[in-house]
Design a protein around this motif. Structure first.
Motif: not given
Length: 396
Positions: A44, A98, A101-102, A107, A110, A138, A216, A218-220, A232
């Motif tokens: 995160r 990870l 992706v981060a 992003v 996660l 989430y 996974l 993902v918050s974006a 991603v």
């Protein structure tokens, strides 16, 4: 809403992630395959901040009952994160992946989880195994705010979606059969991840045989979701799949789409679909059933419209985006009526029926009931959709 038809209970079935076209805003149907194990990792970027708490349909476990041991107590709810992408991989996600992706632009957070299709109470249910302390942030605010719900999940209960509980007949506090013995229905909690209808702790997930670290979130929230998905997937091994959730769309695509009259079902198609649906009067409601002898609400719609050559998506929140909305006063036979009746996720589309005309609708209501005519119920009515075969065929 419902999931796919039941399959052999002796094995988990492959996950199929079907992405929606960019102009649509429905969630997607997600299934996963049993896989290997890996270390639990949550990445995160932002510290948590307190938010107000609300009530939810969950029972606090009586202290007189034996309490399963948990690794740690559930942490208080911090900052909410709106999920924008749900990713499923063939192999466990590693720390290295990870981190990649981060670093994708935009992003913000996660969350790692385990995902599989599990047989609960003889129903094939798409299930997530999560860390209750972090995953709760989430979910929709009402769900996220319930300390009792997440304490029950941490203690070994399963939280099922409101639709599975209410329409599928899984009553609160009931014990249901699972792959490794009985599970207690500890709460109703719609996560907002499309057709995911059950959530357990990661410890419980291990007893159920779920693969580990294969999902996974993902918050974006500030990134075009189509571009986010491409970026991603570019960081992950071949075979990874990603579905948009709460998609962020470019401005031109957020405008209401105008369709020509020829874009809709013909009179002949509507007649065939209505005749097909009415031929199933009296058939039992079965959660997850697609016909031809038993149906759930969206299964009846899909089957009946298929007889007219219209390819409808499977679940209610996908059928919601198969055409433009019209007012109830303008509704015509063959239009679809939708409701939002889920107190754990008030924005979620949870039921569908076929408009028959003259204030009547044809529906498959819930467990214990049958396909029947009913007066149109306007309570919690989300809207009326006029089906466009072209749009319907693009929803996956």
């Amino acid at each position: 809403m419902a999931t796919s038809t039941r399959r052999d209970h002796r094995r988990l079935v492959p996950f199929i992630v079907v992405a929606l076209v960019a102009v649509l805003t429905a969630d997607t149907l997600l299934l996963v395959q049993s896989g290997g194990r890996g270390d639990t990792t949550v990445a995160r970027r932002r510290p948590a901040a307190a938010v107000p708490k609300q009530s939810l349909a969950a029972e606090t476990r009586p202290q007189t009952q034996p309490q399963p041991q948990t690794t740690q107590p559930v942490a208080p709810l911090g900052q909410l994160h709106k999920p924008n992408l749900f990713v499923v991989t063939r192999k466990p996600l590693t720390n290295q992946l990870l981190r990649k992706v981060a670093r994708v632009k935009g992003v913000k957070a996660l969350e790692l989880a385990d995902a599989a299709s599990v047989l609960l109470d003889d129903k094939r249910v798409q299930t997530l195994a999560v860390n209750p302390s972090s995953f709760r942030a989430y979910t929709p605010k009402v769900t996220a705010s319930s300390d009792a719900l997440w304490a029950n999940v941490a203690a070994g209960d399963v939280a099922v979606s409101f639709v599975l509980g209410n329409d599928g007949g899984l009553a609160l506090h009931r014990r249901v059969s699972g792959p490794a013995g009985e599970l207690r229905i500890g709460a109703y909690a719609t996560t907002g991840f499309g057709a995911v209808d059950a959530v357990v702790s990661r410890e419980t997930g291990r007893t159920l045989g779920l693969p580990q670290n294969n999902a996974l979130i993902v918050s974006a929230p500030g990134v075009d979701s189509a571009k986010l998905r491409k970026a991603v997937l570019g960081q992950l091994p071949k075979g990874a799949q990603a579905a948009m959730v709460n998609p962020v769309l470019p401005k031109p695509q957020t405008r209401q789409q105008t369709l020509a009259a020829g874009s809709f079902m013909t009179a002949a198609q509507i007649t065939v679909a209505l005749r097909a649906a009415v031929s199933k009067l009296g058939r039992p409601y079965v959660w997850g059933a697609e016909g031809p002898d038993t149906f759930d609400c969206s299964g009846l719609v899909q089957w009946a419209y298929a007889q007219a050559g219209v390819r409808m998506p499977r679940v209610t929140h996908q059928q919601w985006v198969t055409g433009p909305q019209v007012s109830l006063a303008q509704a015509q036979p063959g239009d679809l009526l939708f409701w939002r009746s889920d107190p754990t996720n008030p924005g979620y589309i949870s039921h569908v029926a076929i408009y028959w005309g003259k204030g009547k609708m044809l529906q498959a209501p819930r467990t214990g009931d049958v396909v029947k005519f009913s007066p149109v119920n306007t309570r919690n009515l989300a809207g009326v959709v006029r089906v466009s075969p072209a749009l319907a065929s693009r929803v996956r």
